[in-house]
Scaffold this motif. Structure first.
Motif, PDB file in Angstrom:
ATOM      1  N   GLN A   1       3.724  -3.992  -9.059  1.00 54.33           N
ATOM      2  CA  GLN A   1       4.948  -3.960  -9.737  1.00 54.33           C
ATOM      3  C   GLN A   1       5.184  -4.965 -10.547  1.00 54.33           C
TER       4      GLN A   1
ATOM      5  N   PRO B   1       5.170   4.866  -7.143  1.00 52.48           N
ATOM      6  CA  PRO B   1       4.428   4.822  -5.943  1.00 52.48           C
ATOM      7  C   PRO B   1       4.472   5.714  -5.005  1.00 52.48           C
ATOM      8  N   HIS B   2       5.850   6.622  -4.896  1.00 52.31           N
ATOM      9  CA  HIS B   2       5.844   7.997  -4.308  1.00 52.31           C
ATOM     10  C   HIS B   2       4.725   9.049  -4.879  1.00 52.31           C
TER      11      HIS B   2
ATOM     12  N   MET C   1       1.723   8.009  -6.223  1.00 51.01           N
ATOM     13  CA  MET C   1       0.469   7.439  -5.830  1.00 51.01           C
ATOM     14  C   MET C   1       0.108   8.118  -4.416  1.00 51.01           C
ATOM     15  N   LYS C   2       1.179   7.865  -3.492  1.00 45.69           N
ATOM     16  CA  LYS C   2       0.769   8.373  -2.168  1.00 45.69           C
ATOM     17  C   LYS C   2       0.178   9.619  -2.092  1.00 45.69           C
TER      18      LYS C   2
ATOM     19  N   ASP D   1       3.299   2.071   2.963  1.00 45.31           N
ATOM     20  CA  ASP D   1       4.373   1.179   2.715  1.00 45.31           C
ATOM     21  C   ASP D   1       4.210  -0.135   3.450  1.00 45.31           C
TER      22      ASP D   1
ATOM     23  N   TYR E   1      -4.145   2.114  -1.847  1.00 47.12           N
ATOM     24  CA  TYR E   1      -3.828   2.451  -3.051  1.00 47.12           C
ATOM     25  C   TYR E   1      -2.603   1.481  -3.191  1.00 47.12           C
TER      26      TYR E   1
ATOM     27  N   SER F   1      -2.710   0.119  -8.834  1.00 44.59           N
ATOM     28  CA  SER F   1      -1.945   0.561 -10.131  1.00 44.59           C
ATOM     29  C   SER F   1      -0.894  -0.545 -10.498  1.00 44.59           C
TER      30      SER F   1
ATOM     31  N   ASP G   1       0.852  -1.040   0.032  1.00 46.66           N
ATOM     32  CA  ASP G   1       0.038  -0.051   0.075  1.00 46.66           C
ATOM     33  C   ASP G   1       1.025   1.052  -0.008  1.00 46.66           C
ATOM     34  N   THR G   2       0.815   2.215  -1.067  1.00 44.20           N
ATOM     35  CA  THR G   2       1.685   3.300  -1.139  1.00 44.20           C
ATOM     36  C   THR G   2       1.262   4.353  -0.302  1.00 44.20           C
TER      37      THR G   2
ATOM     38  N   TYR H   1       0.447  -0.798  -4.976  1.00 47.61           N
ATOM     39  CA  TYR H   1       1.251  -0.946  -6.417  1.00 47.61           C
ATOM     40  C   TYR H   1       1.609  -2.412  -6.737  1.00 47.61           C
TER      41      TYR H   1
ATOM     42  N   CYS I   1      -4.884   4.790 -11.731  1.00 47.44           N
ATOM     43  CA  CYS I   1      -3.426   4.996 -11.991  1.00 47.44           C
ATOM     44  C   CYS I   1      -3.599   6.497 -11.630  1.00 47.44           C
TER      45      CYS I   1
END
Length: 184
Positions: free
Chosen positions: A109, A89-90, A92-93, A26, A105, A77, A22-23, A107, A46
């Motif tokens: 990857q 990710p940063h 997204m947060k 973390d 939210y 995303s 979870d962005t 990620y 996204c």
């Protein structure tokens, strides 16, 4: 902006399990820990897609309106951040904070979760019942960027209301439309 329709995963499909970061905090979160008691809405979104930007305030409102009714929302995303760094990710947060997302939210990857759900576009929506069986795969509503139709969440809200009221969800479901997921 490329218009891509969702693939319409067959109704009754069991929600593929996942554990993703979870962005927002973390922390790794799993579907089993995030699911709702009445239902679970999994949304592939996204940061940069104009279709997602167009509906982001409604996504936030949906989560706020249905969490007390036992339906939890989860956003994922899966975009390739190497070629689309605005979805990193940063960021997204930051996006989650700006849009007041009360839901995780996550990620994806490896993009394995998007593939497991047969997700095709952003936004792409999958509503599961309390047994994590798919009851709705389709659009938020008829609004699209530039078409002048207000964003209401009408289609998903009807499906969520049916779950809350313990009624069958209509099988008349229109595919979602948005930007294609940015595959690696």
């Amino acid at each position: 902006m490329a218009r891509t329709e969702s693939n319409m995963l067959p109704l009754g499909t069991k929600a593929p399990d996942f554990s993703l970061v979870d962005t927002k905090d973390d922390q790794v979160k799993s579907l089993d820990k995030l699911k709702g008691t009445t239902g679970t809405l999994v949304m592939f979104i996204c940061n940069h897609c104009p279709f997602v930007v167009h509906v982001s305030s409604e996504l936030s409102q949906l989560a706020k309106d249905y969490i007390s009714k036992g339906i939890k929302c989860i956003a994922i995303s899966s975009n390739d951040v190497e070629n689309y760094p605005q979805d990193a990710p940063h960021l997204m947060k930051q996006n989650a904070i700006e849009n007041e997302y009360i839901f995780p939210y996550l990620y994806d990857q490896t993009q394995e979760v998007a593939k497991a759900y047969d997700a095709a576009c952003t936004p792409d929506f999958f509503l599961f019942d309390d047994k994590l069986e798919l009851v709705y795969a389709g659009q938020l509503d008829d609004s699209r960027p530039g078409n002048g139709i207000p964003v209401t969440g009408e289609d998903i809200r009807a499906a969520m209301d049916a779950l809350v009221d313990n009624k069958p969800v209509s099988k008349d479901q229109k595919p979602s439309m948005g930007c294609n997921i940015k595959w690696k």
